[in-house]
Design a protein around this motif. Structure first.
Motif, PDB file in Angstrom:
ATOM      1  N   GLN A  78     -40.147  46.644  17.291  1.00 21.09           N
ATOM      2  CA  GLN A  78     -39.449  45.431  17.709  1.00 21.09           C
ATOM      3  C   GLN A  78     -38.100  45.325  17.000  1.00 21.09           C
ATOM      4  O   GLN A  78     -37.093  44.947  17.605  1.00 21.09           O
ATOM      5  CB  GLN A  78     -40.323  44.202  17.403  1.00 21.09           C
ATOM      6  N   ARG A  79     -38.058  45.685  15.731  1.00 26.08           N
ATOM      7  CA  ARG A  79     -36.792  45.658  14.993  1.00 26.08           C
ATOM      8  C   ARG A  79     -35.803  46.677  15.564  1.00 26.08           C
ATOM      9  O   ARG A  79     -34.600  46.403  15.638  1.00 26.08           O
ATOM     10  CB  ARG A  79     -37.042  45.960  13.514  1.00 26.08           C
TER      11      ARG A  79
ATOM     12  N   THR B 192     -35.544  47.588  18.615  1.00 22.98           N
ATOM     13  CA  THR B 192     -35.012  46.996  19.837  1.00 22.98           C
ATOM     14  C   THR B 192     -34.014  45.888  19.524  1.00 22.98           C
ATOM     15  O   THR B 192     -32.982  45.756  20.195  1.00 22.98           O
ATOM     16  CB  THR B 192     -36.161  46.424  20.683  1.00 22.98           C
ATOM     17  N   ARG B 193     -34.303  45.121  18.489  1.00 26.31           N
ATOM     18  CA  ARG B 193     -33.497  43.938  18.184  1.00 26.31           C
ATOM     19  C   ARG B 193     -32.242  44.265  17.382  1.00 26.31           C
ATOM     20  O   ARG B 193     -31.160  43.739  17.677  1.00 26.31           O
ATOM     21  CB  ARG B 193     -34.374  42.935  17.429  1.00 26.31           C
ATOM     22  N   ILE B 194     -32.347  45.135  16.361  1.00 24.88           N
ATOM     23  CA  ILE B 194     -31.193  45.363  15.486  1.00 24.88           C
ATOM     24  C   ILE B 194     -30.767  46.823  15.409  1.00 24.88           C
ATOM     25  O   ILE B 194     -29.763  47.135  14.787  1.00 24.88           O
ATOM     26  CB  ILE B 194     -31.442  44.809  14.072  1.00 24.88           C
TER      27      ILE B 194
ATOM     28  N   GLU C 281     -42.438  37.922  12.313  1.00 25.21           N
ATOM     29  CA  GLU C 281     -41.369  38.259  13.253  1.00 25.21           C
ATOM     30  C   GLU C 281     -41.852  38.468  14.681  1.00 25.21           C
ATOM     31  O   GLU C 281     -41.093  38.243  15.632  1.00 25.21           O
ATOM     32  CB  GLU C 281     -40.657  39.533  12.775  1.00 25.21           C
TER      33      GLU C 281
ATOM     34  N   GLU D 221     -46.238  40.395  21.596  1.00 24.47           N
ATOM     35  CA  GLU D 221     -46.039  41.637  20.849  1.00 24.47           C
ATOM     36  C   GLU D 221     -47.213  41.907  19.916  1.00 24.47           C
ATOM     37  O   GLU D 221     -47.682  43.038  19.795  1.00 24.47           O
ATOM     38  CB  GLU D 221     -44.734  41.556  20.053  1.00 24.47           C
TER      39      GLU D 221
END
Length: 342
Positions: A247-248, A250-252, A267, A272
């Motif tokens: 997920q991180r 994808t996000r950052i 988070e 998810e």
């Protein structure tokens, strides 16, 4: 069924790359004791979450600390290197650890900055010569250049008769076809493209051509994200760290670190956190997690559907103790003949 591990040298929050590399060697020693067939080390560049930048160095270090487990790369990124350099490097590793070395070849982009930094001729347009790179590397290892070729009759380290096993790693049917045409082993990254895994591995077997570059029979390996807990709830909780990292990403993006379980819980959204970790409605999960029995049943379904004859497990849990605990429980579930590490 052969079981193997691909290790990314994941850096635990609050620790350093030096700590992670030491943990990778401990993982290799434990895998050797547990009876795993091979351990491969990844190649990542400028990735703060992983310390394994050059698998050749970890192969050499792990070879001095293990007894029988095979050691390899998962994978050398061939789009960045000279086939001669790669072949010679792995031939030397084979000289150091005869009969234990695997050359796993792949390709990937690490982003425009790293891709440019790793190129020697920066004014030339990059070309997709992956098939030629792999073929030339195999030709160097097996002295298979045709008569009249400028490289013919020039063996690498001629006093060493054995050669490393050659594997191609990929996540698409194209890689499967290339491995089949050359006649080498193929490892499909099911943790990248789970829905294409079974078709690609079956296609590899069907298209396989026996050549002098391997045993003459297809070797199909399936890579899977695996987290085995003390029970089902514990296994799915361990997987939160890996889900949180995806997920991180994808996000950052690539600057992300792998979160602890507690960080991931804070988070991740409900969808998810609850992403399936078993086969549901015929769809393969990105993460296989649960109790030893639950994981074994899911993996056996994947084996049956894909025709894989080896599983290589990836896990990016933040805590190395969690990773090694999962390895021990998986080894026991599949009845590996090894000792329990202290």
């Amino acid at each position: 069924m052969k079981l193997s591990i691909v290790d990314l040298s994941t850096i635990k929050p609050g620790e350093t790359a030096s700590d992670a590399l030491a943990q990778s060697l401990e993982t290799a020693r434990n895998a050797d004791a547990l009876g795993y067939h091979r351990i491969w080390f990844a190649e990542h560049h400028m990735a703060p979450a992983q310390a394994s930048h050059h698998p050749e160095l970890l192969i050499a270090a792990a070879g001095t600390q293990t007894r029988r487990i095979r050691l390899g790369s998962g994978a050398v990124l061939m789009n960045h290197y000279s086939p001669f350099k790669v072949a010679e490097m792995f031939k030397q590793l084979e000289a150091m650890f005869p009969g234990r070395v695997d050359l796993g070849m792949g390709r990937a982009t690490a982003g425009p900055v790293i891709d440019m930094a790793m190129r020697r001729h920066r004014d030339a347009q990059p070309v997709d010569d992956h098939a030629a790179q792999v073929s030339e590397t195999v030709a160097w290892l097996h002295q298979a250049f045709p008569a009249g070729h400028p490289f013919a009759g020039k063996p690498l380290i001629p006093t060493v008769a054995s050669v490393p096993e050659s594997w191609l790693l990929g996540s698409s049917p194209g890689g499967a076809r290339l491995a089949a045409q050359i006649g080498i082993g193929y490892s499909f990254a099911g943790f990248i493209n789970p829905q294409a895994a079974a078709l690609a591995l079956r296609g590899y077997r069907e298209a396989f051509v026996a050549t002098p570059f391997a045993s003459g029979a297809p070797r199909a390996m399936l890579g899977v994200n695996v987290c085995v807990g003390e029970d089902g709830e514990h296994g799915r909780r361990l997987a939160l760290s890996v889900k949180g990292y995806y997920q991180r990403l994808t996000r950052i993006g690539a600057t992300a670190f792998v979160p602890t379980i507690a960080e991931a819980e804070a988070e991740l959204g409900a969808a998810e956190r609850d992403e399936p970790t078993q086969i549901i409605g015929g769809r393969w999960p990105r993460f296989v997690a649960g109790s030893a029995e639950e994981v074994r049943q899911t993996l056996e379904q994947m084996i049956a559907q894909s025709g894989a004859d080896e599983l290589i497990v990836q896990d990016m849990m933040a805590d190395p103790q969690d990773r090694r605990g999962s390895h021990a429980r998986l080894a026991k579930a599949f009845g590996l003949s090894g000792e329990t590490p202290s």
